[in-house]
Design a protein around this motif. Structure first.
Motif, short mmCIF file in Angstrom:
data_model
loop_
_atom_site.label_atom_id
_atom_site.label_comp_id
_atom_site.label_asym_id
_atom_site.label_seq_id
_atom_site.Cartn_x
_atom_site.Cartn_y
_atom_site.Cartn_z
N UNK A 193 0.67 -1.20 -0.41
CA UNK A 193 0.08 -0.13 0.30
C UNK A 193 1.29 1.28 0.06
N UNK A 194 0.01 2.68 -1.22
CA UNK A 194 0.93 3.43 -0.87
C UNK A 194 1.83 4.68 0.80
N UNK A 195 2.50 4.76 0.47
CA UNK A 195 3.38 5.62 2.41
C UNK A 195 2.91 6.74 2.15
N UNK A 196 2.16 7.48 2.94
CA UNK A 196 1.59 8.60 2.81
C UNK A 196 2.28 9.03 4.11
N UNK A 197 2.56 10.88 4.28
CA UNK A 197 3.20 11.73 4.81
C UNK A 197 2.47 12.50 5.47
N UNK A 198 2.97 12.94 7.16
CA UNK A 198 1.84 13.97 7.75
C UNK A 198 3.19 14.58 8.95
N UNK A 199 2.42 15.36 9.64
CA UNK A 199 3.91 16.06 10.06
C UNK A 199 3.37 16.59 11.41
N UNK A 200 4.39 16.09 12.85
CA UNK A 200 3.90 16.20 13.84
C UNK A 200 4.42 17.53 14.70
N UNK A 201 3.22 18.72 14.73
CA UNK A 201 3.55 20.09 14.87
C UNK A 201 3.81 20.11 16.62
N UNK A 202 3.21 18.89 17.57
CA UNK A 202 2.79 19.23 19.25
C UNK A 202 2.65 17.89 19.99
N UNK A 203 3.04 17.93 20.90
CA UNK A 203 3.55 16.80 21.44
C UNK A 203 3.31 17.14 22.33
N UNK A 204 2.49 15.71 23.16
CA UNK A 204 2.42 15.84 24.83
C UNK A 204 2.07 14.89 25.41
N UNK A 205 1.46 14.88 26.64
CA UNK A 205 2.31 13.65 27.22
C UNK A 205 1.40 13.85 28.79
N UNK A 206 1.07 12.77 29.34
CA UNK A 206 0.70 12.84 30.74
C UNK A 206 0.59 11.39 32.20
N UNK A 207 1.37 11.41 32.64
CA UNK A 207 1.43 10.35 33.47
C UNK A 207 1.98 10.56 34.19
N UNK A 208 1.17 9.65 36.29
CA UNK A 208 1.52 10.55 36.91
C UNK A 208 2.96 10.26 36.97
N UNK A 209 3.82 8.84 36.75
CA UNK A 209 5.20 9.28 36.38
C UNK A 209 5.96 10.04 35.29
N UNK A 210 5.52 9.82 34.55
CA UNK A 210 5.89 11.12 33.55
C UNK A 210 4.62 12.15 33.39
N UNK A 211 4.50 13.42 34.20
CA UNK A 211 3.51 14.17 33.85
C UNK A 211 4.73 15.19 33.11
N UNK A 212 3.95 15.63 32.26
CA UNK A 212 4.56 16.46 30.57
C UNK A 212 5.36 15.75 29.74
N UNK B 47 9.45 1.27 30.07
CA UNK B 47 8.34 2.37 29.63
C UNK B 47 6.77 1.37 30.63
N UNK B 48 6.62 0.75 30.50
CA UNK B 48 5.65 0.24 30.95
C UNK B 48 5.46 0.10 32.23
N UNK B 49 6.89 -0.31 33.19
CA UNK B 49 6.49 -0.08 33.92
C UNK B 49 6.59 1.26 34.62
N UNK B 50 6.28 2.10 34.04
CA UNK B 50 6.12 3.46 34.16
C UNK B 50 4.45 3.91 34.56
N UNK B 51 3.82 3.18 33.03
CA UNK B 51 2.71 3.31 33.65
C UNK B 51 1.44 2.31 34.08
N UNK B 52 2.65 1.34 34.70
CA UNK B 52 1.25 0.37 35.81
C UNK B 52 -0.38 -0.25 35.36
N UNK B 53 0.09 -0.94 33.95
CA UNK B 53 -1.33 -1.28 33.53
C UNK B 53 -2.45 -0.60 32.85
N UNK B 54 -2.11 1.13 32.53
CA UNK B 54 -3.34 1.41 31.83
C UNK B 54 -3.34 0.76 30.76
N UNK B 55 -5.09 1.03 30.33
CA UNK B 55 -5.66 0.85 29.10
C UNK B 55 -5.17 1.58 27.36
#
Lengths: 272, 88
Positions: free
Chosen positions: A3-22, A225-233
């Motif tokens: 299948x054809x490869x398409x491209x997009x661009x990432x202009x902003x990234x954010x993240x929050x988990x209790x052990x990775x706040x921001x 990394x998985x250990x830091x989010x402790x089983x979140x869905x």
């Protein structure tokens, strides 16, 4: 035939988990440059909301509004005119548990506030209230393929509509008997602003195609990394954020039976 | 100056603050004779339903949405408390 490869661009990234706040901290931890704090952070306060909505805001709203606002900030986007996709595997299972329990025991004593917050699109609704946004939003769930399906929906909307789009993925702690069927622990929110064209805010390119799932099993995040989010869905989002943190890498995200979303992250040349 | 609460009014004020998760509000801040809805506490119709549900649960007093007396019953903490005490 591939299948054809398409491209997009990432202009902003954010993240929050209790052990990775921001995202700044999460990025450094995922790059192995620092260790995650031992103490979990308190849930973010949805400061964007007017007082009435703020006092009614459940965890789904608190975590998703935090990452939605930070992703838009990073991309220099006005949330009021930005379309969005909100993805959550389970929605608010704490409220679903409350609703089931109350409907069995004392159905006429159901809390109207919790009922009002029980819908799967509560977080998206609060976001559009908070930002006075009249652009379209989509709220979706696809069980264990939720993150990949939400990303695919975001990519397709960004490309077909021709505008940057906010993608927010989140899950919270499951409660009660349903937690045994639909487990999820802690809070996790992740946000991306995806643009169909490179802009001054674009730092990464995201090349994607839909591929055969059998030959592209989902990428698994590192045990640390998985250990830091402790089983979140929403943990299936982690491999992509590991690639975003390092600025390179290929990941495969589940899209339901037989299909996967193949994504390659490519760093763009630094612009002056 | 805020009028003094009866013990029943104070208990009701505490219940409302907890049920509605009112930020930075203590029972003393709720004037028993001031309007409960509108500008003061910033309560709306969903809050009225939530308060009615909590009252049914705690005091066994049913306040029905279609009751024509609701405007008077919910006019202040004092009138709401009096209604509960008369009907419990």
């Amino acid at each position: 035939m591939n299948p054809p490869v398409r491209s997009a661009f990432v202009d902003g990234i954010s993240f929050w988990a209790p052990r990775l706040p921001g995202w700044e901290l999460a990025r450094q931890v995922l790059r192995g440059e620092t260790t995650a704090p031992a103490e979990p952070a308190r849930r973010p306060a949805p400061a964007l909301l007017p007082p009435t909505e703020r006092r009614r805001a459940p965890d789904t709203v608190a975590v998703s509004l935090e990452v939605a606002a930070r992703a838009c900030e990073a991309a220099g986007l006005d949330p009021a005119t930005t379309a969005s996709v909100f993805a959550s595997t389970h929605g608010d299972l704490a409220i679903s548990d409350y609703m089931c329990d109350t409907l069995v025991s004392t159905p006429t004593l159901t809390s109207p506030i919790r009922f009002h917050n029980s819908v799967h699109n509560a977080a998206a609704g609060y976001w559009t209230i908070a930002t006075a946004c009249y652009a379209p939003y989509t709220a979706l769930s696809a069980h264990t393929s939720t993150f990949g399906e939400g990303l695919l929906e975001s990519l397709v909307q960004a490309v077909t509509d021709g505008w940057p789009l906010l993608y927010v993925a989140y899950d919270i702690e499951a409660k009660g008997p349903m937690a045994t069927m639909a487990p999820s622990a802690g809070l996790l929110g992740a946000g991306l602003v995806i643009s169909p064209r490179a802009s001054a805010h674009s730092r990464l390119r995201l090349d994607w195609r839909v591929v055969d799932g059998a030959s592209h099993p989902p990428t698994v995040a590192s045990p640390g990394t998985l250990a830091l989010v402790q089983g979140n869905a929403m943990a299936p989002c982690l491999p992509l954020f590991e690639a975003l943190a390092t600025g390179r890498g290929e990941v495969s995200l589940a899209l339901g039976p037989g299909l996967a979303l193949g994504v390659e992250i490519v760093a763009l040349e630094c612009r002056g | 100056m805020v009028a003094t609460h009866t013990s029943e009014e104070r208990e009701l004020a505490e219940m409302i603050i907890a049920a509605l998760n009112l930020e930075d509000v203590s029972p003393e801040d709720i004037d028993p004779e001031a309007p409960l809805f509108g500008d003061g506490l910033g309560l709306d119709s969903i809050d009225a339903l939530e308060i009615a549900m909590e009252i049914a649960k705690r005091y066994g007093v049913q306040i029905r949405a279609e009751d024509e007396e609701n405007r008077r019953i919910f006019s202040s903490l004092r009138s709401l408390s009096a209604h509960i005490q008369q009907h419990r």
